[in-house]
Design an enzyme around this catalytic site. Structure first.
Site, PDB file in Angstrom:
ATOM      1  CG  ASP A 186      -1.777  -1.209   1.341  1.00 33.19           C
ATOM      2  OD1 ASP A 186      -2.284  -1.656   0.311  1.00 33.19           O
ATOM      3  OD2 ASP A 186      -1.900  -1.741   2.452  1.00 33.19           O
ATOM      4  CD  GLU A 187       4.799  -0.464  -0.163  1.00 34.76           C
ATOM      5  OE1 GLU A 187       4.002  -0.734  -1.090  1.00 34.76           O
ATOM      6  OE2 GLU A 187       5.467  -1.318   0.437  1.00 34.76           O
ATOM      7  CB  ALA A 209      -2.807  -6.398  -2.596  1.00 37.04           C
ATOM      8  CG  HIS A 236      -1.478  -1.887  -7.418  1.00 37.90           C
ATOM      9  ND1 HIS A 236      -0.617  -2.357  -8.378  1.00 37.90           N
ATOM     10  CD2 HIS A 236      -1.022  -2.371  -6.248  1.00 37.90           C
ATOM     11  CE1 HIS A 236       0.308  -3.096  -7.805  1.00 37.90           C
ATOM     12  NE2 HIS A 236       0.082  -3.133  -6.518  1.00 37.90           N
ATOM     13  CB  THR A 237      -5.646   3.342  -5.036  1.00 36.10           C
ATOM     14  OG1 THR A 237      -6.001   2.400  -4.038  1.00 36.10           O
ATOM     15  CG2 THR A 237      -6.768   4.350  -5.226  1.00 36.10           C
ATOM     16  CB  THR A 255       1.858 -12.247   0.248  1.00 37.41           C
ATOM     17  OG1 THR A 255       0.763 -12.763  -0.520  1.00 37.41           O
ATOM     18  CG2 THR A 255       3.077 -12.045  -0.631  1.00 37.41           C
ATOM     19  CG  LEU A 310       6.383  15.033   2.072  1.00 36.65           C
ATOM     20  CD1 LEU A 310       7.150  14.231   3.115  1.00 36.65           C
ATOM     21  CD2 LEU A 310       7.357  15.823   1.208  1.00 36.65           C
TER      22      LEU A 310
HETATM   23  P1  GDP Z   1      -0.402   0.275  -3.817  1.00 35.11           P
HETATM   24  O1  GDP Z   1      -1.050  -1.027  -3.582  1.00 35.11           O
HETATM   25  O2  GDP Z   1       1.038   0.284  -3.419  1.00 35.11           O
HETATM   26  O3  GDP Z   1      -0.611   0.795  -5.195  1.00 35.11           O
HETATM   27  O4  GDP Z   1      -1.080   1.325  -2.822  1.00 35.11           O
HETATM   28  P2  GDP Z   1      -2.643   1.546  -2.518  1.00 35.11           P
HETATM   29  O5  GDP Z   1      -3.338   1.890  -3.726  1.00 35.11           O
HETATM   30  O6  GDP Z   1      -3.166   0.439  -1.719  1.00 35.11           O
HETATM   31  O7  GDP Z   1      -2.548   2.762  -1.495  1.00 35.11           O
HETATM   32  C1  GDP Z   1      -2.046   3.983  -1.818  1.00 35.11           C
HETATM   33  C2  GDP Z   1      -3.139   5.020  -1.521  1.00 35.11           C
HETATM   34  O8  GDP Z   1      -2.549   6.271  -1.384  1.00 35.11           O
HETATM   35  C3  GDP Z   1      -4.157   5.165  -2.626  1.00 35.11           C
HETATM   36  O9  GDP Z   1      -5.394   5.493  -2.076  1.00 35.11           O
HETATM   37  C4  GDP Z   1      -3.596   6.325  -3.449  1.00 35.11           C
HETATM   38  O10 GDP Z   1      -4.599   7.045  -4.175  1.00 35.11           O
HETATM   39  C5  GDP Z   1      -3.045   7.177  -2.369  1.00 35.11           C
HETATM   40  N1  GDP Z   1      -1.887   7.982  -2.736  1.00 35.11           N
HETATM   41  C6  GDP Z   1      -0.814   7.621  -3.483  1.00 35.11           C
HETATM   42  N2  GDP Z   1       0.107   8.610  -3.483  1.00 35.11           N
HETATM   43  C7  GDP Z   1      -0.394   9.591  -2.705  1.00 35.11           C
HETATM   44  C8  GDP Z   1       0.108  10.853  -2.271  1.00 35.11           C
HETATM   45  O11 GDP Z   1       1.218  11.274  -2.588  1.00 35.11           O
HETATM   46  N3  GDP Z   1      -0.686  11.599  -1.437  1.00 35.11           N
HETATM   47  C9  GDP Z   1      -1.904  11.165  -1.025  1.00 35.11           C
HETATM   48  N4  GDP Z   1      -2.622  11.949  -0.215  1.00 35.11           N
HETATM   49  N5  GDP Z   1      -2.407   9.979  -1.400  1.00 35.11           N
HETATM   50  C10 GDP Z   1      -1.653   9.214  -2.218  1.00 35.11           C
END
Ligand code: GDP
Length: 424
Positions: free
Chosen positions: A13-14, A39, A41-42, A240, A333
């Site tokens: 979730d990074e 998992a 990816h958003t 995992t 950040l």
């Molecule tokens: P992934 O599985 O590593 O792709 O991560 P996720 O999608 O589970 O979680 C990352 C979340 O942080 C998502 O809701 C993104 O839209 C959000 N996100 C990503 N980068 C940023 C950022 O720089 N700032 C903010 N506020 N949200 C972010």
């Protein structure tokens, strides 16, 4: 652009999905090389907001080929639902831009059921599985008891193979867990439905990728979860069931000999973790609630509130080393902007001694965080697009993290949108 892997440095979730979405443009092919529908990816882009579970994040970019490699847990049911969902929102998906490896193994209906049964048996010792069948799937794969996607093209062979597996699997379902088990008719229905839906995408992607590399095309390898969830190098047993690290990308993609030129490790500006297991920097109560709200830390797949805490330099440095990262994207950040002081876990105390090395999994829960703070910036940074536009305190924080983890931070993201990024 050369071949790039985008991988998680921490617990997942990074923000890997947003980085793949951003960097896809410089590549011809995006490959998912491990994991399944467990998992999310958003991604936020011109089509809207998506939580992709199986589809590679390059699916939104025209002209890019997306591949699900042989290392993936091919969950036809979830993949089809995702294809339909993304299609209804205006994105074209066809064998022209999505290919599934004929060597990917199928996640069968009993894998999901077994996952739930085993978590229920473990009760308060559960691993915190998302119950998508991933652990039973990979156990079966290593026992050579799965079906390859390419077998969907050979119905007679597939039927005989499924009959064998059915007999074997029902022994476990019925005798170990007291479940009902499956019938051949149920399996045939499943193949006729979901198997047939995915079959048009199945091809020899290894051959396709080899040819593409020979033609000078560039590949982006997309990982799921993070280094600390890697089956071999993570926080065993709360990992995992696949290898999330960049070193596995060639194997799980179908290009075992390929050279990866750049490994971009994605690190969150604070820590978050879904599920069970030791999480040294964990915050509780109001402090945690505030950070969780600020970062919208709820699971993309399950909606579960994520556990949160300050950035963990010890775990992050370990993640950077394990991934062999050559560049870091520091995400979210902007979420820290509300804090007067930015907390950082710089070392651990373990059995009365101070250490900066990540402990062996069995004693990880004995580690205590040693926290230092840096001044906060207390202003909205989400519209910053250049390094110089960031307040000095934010730059100091990024530079401190960079020094401590031993890898250059080339990207700083300050919002979830594609353009909310500073490239240094
Ligand atoms: P992934 O599985 O590593 O792709 O991560 P996720 O999608 O589970 O979680 C990352 C979340 O942080 C998502 O809701 C993104 O839209 C959000 N996100 C990503 N980068 C940023 C950022 O720089 N700032 C903010 N506020 N949200 C972010």
């Amino acid at each position: 652009m050369a071949n790039t892997a985008i991988v998680g440095i921490n617990w997942g979730d990074e923000g890997k999905g947003r980085m793949v979405d951003l960097l896809t443009r410089g590549h011809d092919i995006v490959v998912r090389y491990q994991g399944g529908g467990n998992a999310g990816h958003t991604i936020i882009n011109e089509y809207g907001k998506f939580a992709l579970h199986l589809l590679p994040s390059g699916i939104f970019t025209k002209g890019v080929m997306n591949v699900l490699g042989n290392g993936v847990a091919l969950d036809c049911e979830n993949l089809w639902k995702e294809i339909e969902d993304v299609r209804t929102r205006g994105v074209e998906i066809s064998p022209e831009n999505l290919a599934v490896s004929d060597r990917a193994s199928l996640l069968l209906p009993w894998h999901r059921e077994l996952d739930g049964l085993e978590e229920a048996r473990l009760a308060d010792k559960k691993y915190g599985s998302t119950r998508q069948g991933i652990a039973p799937f990979y156990s079966d794969k290593y026992s050579k008891k799965t079906v390859l996607a390419g077998e969907l093209n050979y119905p007679e062979h597939l039927r005989a193979h499924l009959l064998d597996l059915l007999e074997w699997k029902n022994l476990t379902l019925k005798n170990v867990y007291g479940a009902e088990g499956y019938t051949m008719a149920q399996l045939e229905d499943w193949v006729a439905d979901y198997g047939e839906k995915i079959r048009p995408f199945v091809r020899d992607t290894g051959e396709y990728l080899k040819k593409s590399v020979a033609e000078g095309k560039s590949i982006l390898f997309e990982a799921q979860l993070g280094a600390l969830r890697d089956l071999d190098y993570g926080i065993v047993p709360y990992t995992t069931s696949s290898n999330t690290i960049a070193a596995f990308a060639p194997v799980g993609s179908g290009l075992p000999g390929v050279k990866i030129d750049s490994v971009i490790g994605v690190v969150k500006a604070y820590s978050s973790c879904v599920g069970e297991g030791p999480f040294t920097c964990e915050w509780f109560g109001e402090q945690a609630e505030k950070l969780r709200e600020a970062g919208a830390e709820y699971g993309a797949k399950t909606g579960r509130p994520r556990r949160v805490g300050p950035i963990d330099i010890v775990a992050t440095r370990y993640g950077v080393e394990t991934q062999g990262a050559t560049n870091i994207a520091l995400t979210k950040l902007d979420v820290l902007s509300y804090m007067d002081e930015i907390p950082i876990c710089e070392k651990y105390e373990l059995f009365g001694e101070v250490t900066d090395r990540f402990p062996f999994p069995a004693v990880l829960s004995d580690a205590k965080p040693i926290i230092k703070t840096m001044p906060g910036w207390k202003c909205d940074i989400s519209s910053c697009r250049k390094w110089e536009e960031l307040p000095k305190e934010a730059r100091d924080y990024v530079e401190y993290v960079e020094r401590e983890i031993g890898c250059r931070i080339g990207y700083v993201s300050v919002g979830p949108e594609r353009e909310s990024i500073i490239i240094r």
